[in-house]
Design an enzyme around this catalytic site. Sequence first.
Site, PDB file in Angstrom:
ATOM      1  N   ASP A   9     -10.163  -5.873  -2.653  1.00 52.03           N
ATOM      2  CA  ASP A   9      -9.516  -4.831  -1.833  1.00 52.03           C
ATOM      3  C   ASP A   9     -10.435  -3.618  -1.748  1.00 52.03           C
ATOM      4  OD1 ASP A   9      -7.871  -2.608  -1.038  1.00 52.03           O
ATOM      5  OD2 ASP A   9      -6.094  -3.719  -1.684  1.00 52.03           O
TER       6      ASP A   9
ATOM      7  N   SER B  55       0.842  -1.200   0.000  1.00 53.98           N
ATOM      8  CA  SER B  55       0.000   0.000   0.000  1.00 53.98           C
ATOM      9  C   SER B  55       0.876   1.248   0.000  1.00 53.98           C
ATOM     10  CB  SER B  55      -0.965  -0.069   1.194  1.00 53.98           C
ATOM     11  OG  SER B  55      -2.021   0.829   1.011  1.00 53.98           O
TER      12      SER B  55
ATOM     13  N   HIS C 217      -7.342  -6.092   1.438  1.00 60.05           N
ATOM     14  CA  HIS C 217      -6.138  -5.248   1.605  1.00 60.05           C
ATOM     15  C   HIS C 217      -5.277  -5.697   2.796  1.00 60.05           C
ATOM     16  CE1 HIS C 217      -4.061  -1.580   0.401  1.00 60.05           C
ATOM     17  NE2 HIS C 217      -4.007  -1.159   1.652  1.00 60.05           N
TER      18      HIS C 217
HETATM   19  N1  LIG Z   1      -8.759   3.300   8.028  1.00 62.19           N
HETATM   20  C1  LIG Z   1      -7.882   2.221   8.243  1.00 62.19           C
HETATM   21  C2  LIG Z   1      -6.722   2.327   7.285  1.00 62.19           C
HETATM   22  C3  LIG Z   1      -5.466   1.693   7.755  1.00 62.19           C
HETATM   23  C4  LIG Z   1      -5.030   0.515   6.911  1.00 62.19           C
HETATM   24  O1  LIG Z   1      -5.796  -0.171   6.269  1.00 62.19           O
HETATM   25  N2  LIG Z   1      -3.718   0.306   6.940  1.00 62.19           N
HETATM   26  C5  LIG Z   1      -3.147  -0.741   6.168  1.00 62.19           C
HETATM   27  C6  LIG Z   1      -2.271  -0.127   5.129  1.00 62.19           C
HETATM   28  S1  LIG Z   1      -3.239   0.960   4.116  1.00 62.19           S
HETATM   29  C7  LIG Z   1      -2.116   1.753   3.077  1.00 62.19           C
HETATM   30  O2  LIG Z   1      -1.050   2.119   3.325  1.00 62.19           O
HETATM   31  C8  LIG Z   1      -2.373  -1.655   7.094  1.00 62.19           C
HETATM   32  O3  LIG Z   1      -1.395  -2.257   6.715  1.00 62.19           O
HETATM   33  N3  LIG Z   1      -2.850  -1.769   8.337  1.00 62.19           N
HETATM   34  C9  LIG Z   1      -2.186  -2.508   9.375  1.00 62.19           C
HETATM   35  C10 LIG Z   1      -2.545  -3.952   9.464  1.00 62.19           C
HETATM   36  O4  LIG Z   1      -1.885  -4.660  10.280  1.00 62.19           O
HETATM   37  O5  LIG Z   1      -3.463  -4.442   8.769  1.00 62.19           O
HETATM   38  C11 LIG Z   1      -7.491   2.174   9.690  1.00 62.19           C
HETATM   39  O6  LIG Z   1      -7.124   3.202  10.287  1.00 62.19           O
HETATM   40  O7  LIG Z   1      -7.534   1.075  10.264  1.00 62.19           O
END
Ligand SMILES: N[C@@H](CCC(=O)N[C@@H](CSC=O)C(=O)NCC(=O)O)C(=O)O
Length: 281
Positions: A226, A150, A259
């Site tokens: 995603d 991401s 995602h």
């Molecule tokens: N709104 C969400 C967004 C945060 C999220 O989805 N983070 C992803 C990366 S998104 C793009 O860079 C992520 O890797 N999260 C950490 C995980 O361990 O899944 C929110 O604030 O939760």
Amino acid sequence: MQRVEHHASFGGRQEVWRHDSATLGCEMRFGLYLPPQALAGQACPVVYWLSGLTCSEQNFITKAGAQAHAARLGLILVAPDTSPRDPGGTLGVADDAAYDLGQGAGFYLDATQQPWARHYRMESYVVHELPALVESHVATTGRRGIFGHSMGGHGALTLALRHPGRYASVSAFSPIVAPARVPWGRKAFAAYLGEDESRWAAHDATALIAGAAERLPLLVDQGEADEFLAGQLKPELLEEACAAAGHPLTLRRQPGYDHSYYFIASFVADHLEHHARALAA
Ligand SMILES: N[C@@H](CCC(=O)N[C@@H](CSC=O)C(=O)NCC(=O)O)C(=O)O
């Protein structure tokens, strides 16, 4: 530099280190996986992982399941945090209440605007300071790969494109391929680089591809379920840019995957094999 965690893992060792970063002007932590080959004293190539929004050094090392494959392939893995940090609030590291700006959202560039410019220098940190630290501490072959997810996928693509010769392999999961054209990137670029959009193309993979100084093959995996696919990720824009420039791209659309790190864990072996092949060459 001080080790703050160590765990035996697949015959190797997962570690977490803290150090004072001169580039970022704060304490930073990074994950370091040493495969069995490294523990036996063999020089190994290093693959850098860049995480996404809201992540620290912990997300990848605890959720991606990469250690088993790195152990099999003899790869050192380095997973830095995603921005400068200031947990005590004493260093003047700027922040924002939103999850997609400030701490946890460094976007792997060197900010030029206030109040970000002093500490938000993640490009210099990832490309120069961190490898120098790692390579002075562990025996490596001197060959480096880079991948990420991401925001970190954007980081992997742009840092490889902006620093020819620095990386021998690159790949990404669900990358923000055109940050200058989607809300996450436009918000971050306006804050960190300023409102003059002519400065943004230098940090946008789809804009960098045309003039790339080397044609490192890109491996990109993208989940079709995603939640950010249509609004923030737009892999078709990378496909178009690569086709126009004749840049080698393997873009795999994976039905049913979202995602999350469940997606990353499902295909991380393929990515590490892609890196191992290039880094052995
Ligand atoms: N709104 C969400 C967004 C945060 C999220 O989805 N983070 C992803 C990366 S998104 C793009 O860079 C992520 O890797 N999260 C950490 C995980 O361990 O899944 C929110 O604030 O939760």
